[in-house]
Design an enzyme around this catalytic site. Sequence first.
Site, short mmCIF file in Angstrom:
data_model
loop_
_atom_site.label_atom_id
_atom_site.label_comp_id
_atom_site.label_asym_id
_atom_site.label_seq_id
_atom_site.Cartn_x
_atom_site.Cartn_y
_atom_site.Cartn_z
N SER A 1 0.85 -1.20 0.00
CA SER A 1 0.00 0.00 0.00
C SER A 1 0.88 1.24 0.00
CB SER A 1 -0.95 -0.03 1.20
OG SER A 1 -1.84 1.05 1.17
N THR A 2 0.79 2.08 1.04
CA THR A 2 1.55 3.33 1.09
C THR A 2 3.05 3.06 1.00
OG1 THR A 2 -0.15 4.20 2.54
CG2 THR A 2 1.89 5.46 2.37
N HIS B 1 -2.64 -0.86 -3.39
CA HIS B 1 -3.80 0.00 -3.17
C HIS B 1 -3.64 1.28 -3.99
CE1 HIS B 1 -4.37 -2.02 1.02
NE2 HIS B 1 -4.87 -2.75 0.05
N MET C 1 -0.28 1.06 5.12
CA MET C 1 -1.11 1.34 6.28
C MET C 1 -2.12 0.21 6.47
SD MET C 1 -1.99 5.41 5.85
CE MET C 1 -2.43 5.31 4.12
N ASP D 1 -4.62 -4.95 5.87
CA ASP D 1 -5.03 -5.75 4.72
C ASP D 1 -3.96 -6.79 4.40
OD1 ASP D 1 -6.62 -6.59 2.60
OD2 ASP D 1 -5.82 -5.08 1.21
#
Length: 400
Positions: A216-217, A243, A337, A340
Amino acid sequence: MARETMNVLVVDDSSLFRRVITEALKTFPEIETISQAPNGRQALLKLQALQPDLMTLDMEMPEIDGLAVLEALKKLPNPPIVIVLSTLTHKGGHLAIKAMQLGAFDFITKPSATNAEQSLNLLREELAPRLKALRVRVNVRQILRAQPQRPPSSPPSPGATAAKPSLASEGRPPAGPTTKSADLAAPYSAQQAEGTPASARQVRLPPPEVVLIGVSTGGPNALDCLIPALPATLEVPVLIVQHMPPIFTKSLAEHLGERSALKVYEAEHDSVAEPGSVYIAPGGRHMKLARSEQGQKIIQITDAAPENHCRPSVDYLFRSAATHFPGRAIALILTGMGSDGTLGLRLLKRHGCFVIAQDEASCVVYGMPKVAIEAGVVDSVLPLDAIADRVVARVSGRDR
């Protein structure tokens, strides 16, 4: 002592967006002051006086655009953390990927709603998890800023080694190895593996057929390090859930394809996952893996409900692989973050799949890997630049 609040500089050539972003930021208690700049030139002029902790940065502006601002920030000793605001277009996607390379923490797509109140709510929803993730990092930066400047010291004595600040605290992975690889002594204990088939825990597993990645991030930069390090001779496909919103994942695939020996695609429904190829879940849609009657790996793209507030979801992909390729996958959980991926990793581990987590020092946000490690579903914790070699070793059978 560091403040528990942060100062923000909002940079955008649209007065409307400056106002909407400012109003959205005002609703967060961790924001103390908010200043504005209509273009990159004014933003750079204001930096010295304002010393903001955070900058929201538009990409397309007159005089000095967002990329030029990021280039200039790289020359400063303690620049603000940057969240980029980008348009949801193909060009916007390319600019956002480039911004990540230049050190931006993350990006948010500009809301397209015509209603100001709706745009405000959308921005609040996007900003909330990012501000939460930034609190610790901003606190560290404020402590560093508060320290008095020391005069240059004399050269260290022979054999002495000066301590270096962690690049991870600035939101960028280090250039070289940061920690020794850590194979967890008991990554999946009998208690944690309750419900795991005995055969999966005791019998040597067959070689993996697929590599799964959840990120993600900080993902674009992490993938920019990992994917080009994998050889063209990799004998299995790689499936990635990053993401990202629609359109941007295509830009990411194009960028990685230009830098990698592997072929990189934005995944398409019912396509066959081929060895030596990388498939990125399209933004805004889920990706899962199925097996055909002939044994082929089939990628399926769906519009099922979001999971963990995410679509695409890492759990969704991992769960499908656990169902159709039990014990025949390697899973990587990288910077990002939230949590998930952890539930999907539990299922993969029940069938004996090998799991690697990115270490804290090389993560932009140590969220997804941390949750997975604490859940006991990780076999090895590695710095980002050591992961590719471990994957190749597992696939080739040298490390099983």
